[in-house]
Scaffold this motif. Sequence first.
Motif, short mmCIF file in Angstrom:
data_model
loop_
_atom_site.label_atom_id
_atom_site.label_comp_id
_atom_site.label_asym_id
_atom_site.label_seq_id
_atom_site.Cartn_x
_atom_site.Cartn_y
_atom_site.Cartn_z
N THR A 131 33.26 42.43 50.52
CA THR A 131 33.34 43.81 50.06
C THR A 131 34.35 43.85 48.92
OG1 THR A 131 35.25 44.59 51.36
CG2 THR A 131 33.11 44.58 52.47
N GLY A 132 34.43 44.97 48.20
CA GLY A 132 35.51 45.12 47.23
C GLY A 132 35.12 45.72 45.90
N ILE A 133 36.07 45.62 44.99
CA ILE A 133 35.95 46.15 43.63
C ILE A 133 36.49 45.07 42.68
CG2 ILE A 133 36.71 47.96 42.03
CD1 ILE A 133 37.19 49.77 44.46
N ALA A 134 35.84 44.78 41.65
CA ALA A 134 34.61 45.30 41.09
C ALA A 134 33.46 44.36 41.41
CB ALA A 134 34.74 45.48 39.57
N THR A 135 32.32 44.97 41.68
CA THR A 135 31.13 44.22 42.08
C THR A 135 30.85 43.06 41.14
OG1 THR A 135 30.22 46.30 42.90
CG2 THR A 135 28.69 44.45 42.67
N SER A 136 30.84 43.34 39.82
CA SER A 136 30.42 42.34 38.83
C SER A 136 31.54 41.41 38.40
CB SER A 136 29.85 43.04 37.60
OG SER A 136 30.88 43.80 36.95
N ILE A 137 32.75 41.63 38.90
CA ILE A 137 33.87 40.79 38.47
C ILE A 137 34.40 40.01 39.67
CG2 ILE A 137 36.12 40.74 37.33
CD1 ILE A 137 35.29 43.29 35.84
N GLY A 138 35.36 40.56 40.40
CA GLY A 138 35.98 39.84 41.50
C GLY A 138 35.03 39.52 42.64
N VAL A 139 34.17 40.47 43.00
CA VAL A 139 33.25 40.23 44.12
C VAL A 139 32.21 39.17 43.73
CG1 VAL A 139 31.62 41.25 45.75
CG2 VAL A 139 33.62 42.56 45.01
N GLU A 140 31.59 39.34 42.58
CA GLU A 140 30.59 38.35 42.16
C GLU A 140 31.19 36.96 41.96
OE1 GLU A 140 27.80 37.34 38.35
OE2 GLU A 140 27.89 39.46 38.94
N SER A 141 32.35 36.88 41.34
CA SER A 141 33.00 35.58 41.13
C SER A 141 33.29 34.90 42.46
CB SER A 141 34.30 35.76 40.34
OG SER A 141 34.04 36.24 39.05
N THR A 142 33.76 35.66 43.43
CA THR A 142 34.05 35.10 44.75
C THR A 142 32.77 34.70 45.47
OG1 THR A 142 36.08 36.41 44.85
CG2 THR A 142 35.20 35.56 46.95
N ALA A 143 31.72 35.51 45.35
CA ALA A 143 30.44 35.18 45.98
C ALA A 143 29.87 33.89 45.41
CB ALA A 143 29.45 36.32 45.80
N ARG A 144 29.95 33.73 44.10
CA ARG A 144 29.45 32.50 43.47
C ARG A 144 30.22 31.29 43.99
NH1 ARG A 144 26.53 32.87 38.40
NH2 ARG A 144 26.08 35.04 37.87
N ALA A 145 31.54 31.40 44.02
CA ALA A 145 32.36 30.27 44.48
C ALA A 145 32.12 29.99 45.96
CB ALA A 145 33.84 30.54 44.21
N ALA A 146 31.96 31.02 46.77
CA ALA A 146 31.68 30.82 48.20
C ALA A 146 30.37 30.06 48.37
CB ALA A 146 31.63 32.17 48.92
N HIS A 147 29.37 30.44 47.61
CA HIS A 147 28.08 29.74 47.65
C HIS A 147 28.26 28.28 47.24
CE1 HIS A 147 24.03 28.69 46.07
NE2 HIS A 147 23.64 29.37 47.13
N GLU A 148 29.04 28.04 46.19
CA GLU A 148 29.27 26.67 45.73
C GLU A 148 30.08 25.86 46.74
OE1 GLU A 148 31.14 27.56 42.02
OE2 GLU A 148 29.22 27.91 41.00
N HIS A 149 30.90 26.55 47.55
CA HIS A 149 31.68 25.88 48.60
C HIS A 149 30.86 25.74 49.90
CE1 HIS A 149 35.19 26.64 46.04
NE2 HIS A 149 35.85 25.80 46.82
N ASN A 150 29.60 26.11 49.84
CA ASN A 150 28.65 25.95 50.94
C ASN A 150 28.89 26.91 52.11
OD1 ASN A 150 26.25 24.70 51.66
ND2 ASN A 150 27.28 23.27 53.03
N TYR A 151 29.45 28.06 51.84
CA TYR A 151 29.52 29.11 52.86
C TYR A 151 28.23 29.91 52.82
CZ TYR A 151 34.55 28.30 53.22
OH TYR A 151 35.79 27.74 53.42
N HIS A 152 27.80 30.43 53.97
CA HIS A 152 26.75 31.44 53.98
C HIS A 152 27.41 32.72 53.50
CE1 HIS A 152 25.01 28.81 57.35
NE2 HIS A 152 24.42 28.52 56.22
N VAL A 153 26.73 33.44 52.63
CA VAL A 153 27.32 34.63 52.00
C VAL A 153 26.50 35.85 52.38
CG1 VAL A 153 27.95 35.72 49.81
CG2 VAL A 153 28.17 33.23 50.07
N THR A 154 27.20 36.89 52.84
CA THR A 154 26.59 38.19 53.09
C THR A 154 27.37 39.23 52.30
OG1 THR A 154 25.80 37.55 55.28
CG2 THR A 154 26.02 39.91 54.85
N LEU A 155 26.67 40.14 51.67
CA LEU A 155 27.29 41.10 50.78
C LEU A 155 27.03 42.52 51.29
CD1 LEU A 155 25.74 38.82 48.41
CD2 LEU A 155 28.12 39.40 47.94
N ALA A 156 28.11 43.23 51.59
CA ALA A 156 28.01 44.62 52.06
C ALA A 156 27.89 45.51 50.84
CB ALA A 156 29.25 44.98 52.89
#
Length: 194
Positions: free
Chosen positions: A128-153
Amino acid sequence: MPVTTLDPKTALVVIDLQGGIVAAPTVPIPAAEVVARTAALAAAFRAHDLPVVLVRVSTAPDGADAVTGRIDGGPRPPRPRPEGWDELAEAITGPGDIVVTKRNWGAFHGTDLDTQLRRRGVTQIVLTGIATSIGVESTARAAHEHNYHVTLATDAMTDLDVDTHRNTIEKIFPRLGETGTTDEIIELLAKTHG
């Protein structure tokens, strides 16, 4: 892909819900609603003894540790931050939460986030968080690259620009993980961890 499952070791990772960011005008969802929905998710995670990670962005008062680099329009001079700018929103905090301070858009680079998650056996994160296209997206991309399953609220995040928010929700997130609403995630959490 709509949210289908939560791993036994899932963590909530909250991006930049702090004084100076939640005070900014956000679209399409007001920051206060993002904070309230995130607080509900955090309470549900804590009730199931699952980790809650609160990520904040901060820099030295003089901006000496701010990220630099070439961008259109030239480098931005460090901006003075008002008192409390990097303090986490009180509504989302709780005892035992993990607090990570970042200096970049994403929460993985230059922090101990990955170590904190792996030590707890976490295999999936809900973001979760702000901003969707900056901090949240950057973290989601890195989580995916680190092989975590990612769910986005998706109803517990917002942006400074509606078009970038929509692009991230509709085009980027479906390639990185599963999406769902706060209520859907809380209901699934109760089913799989209850």
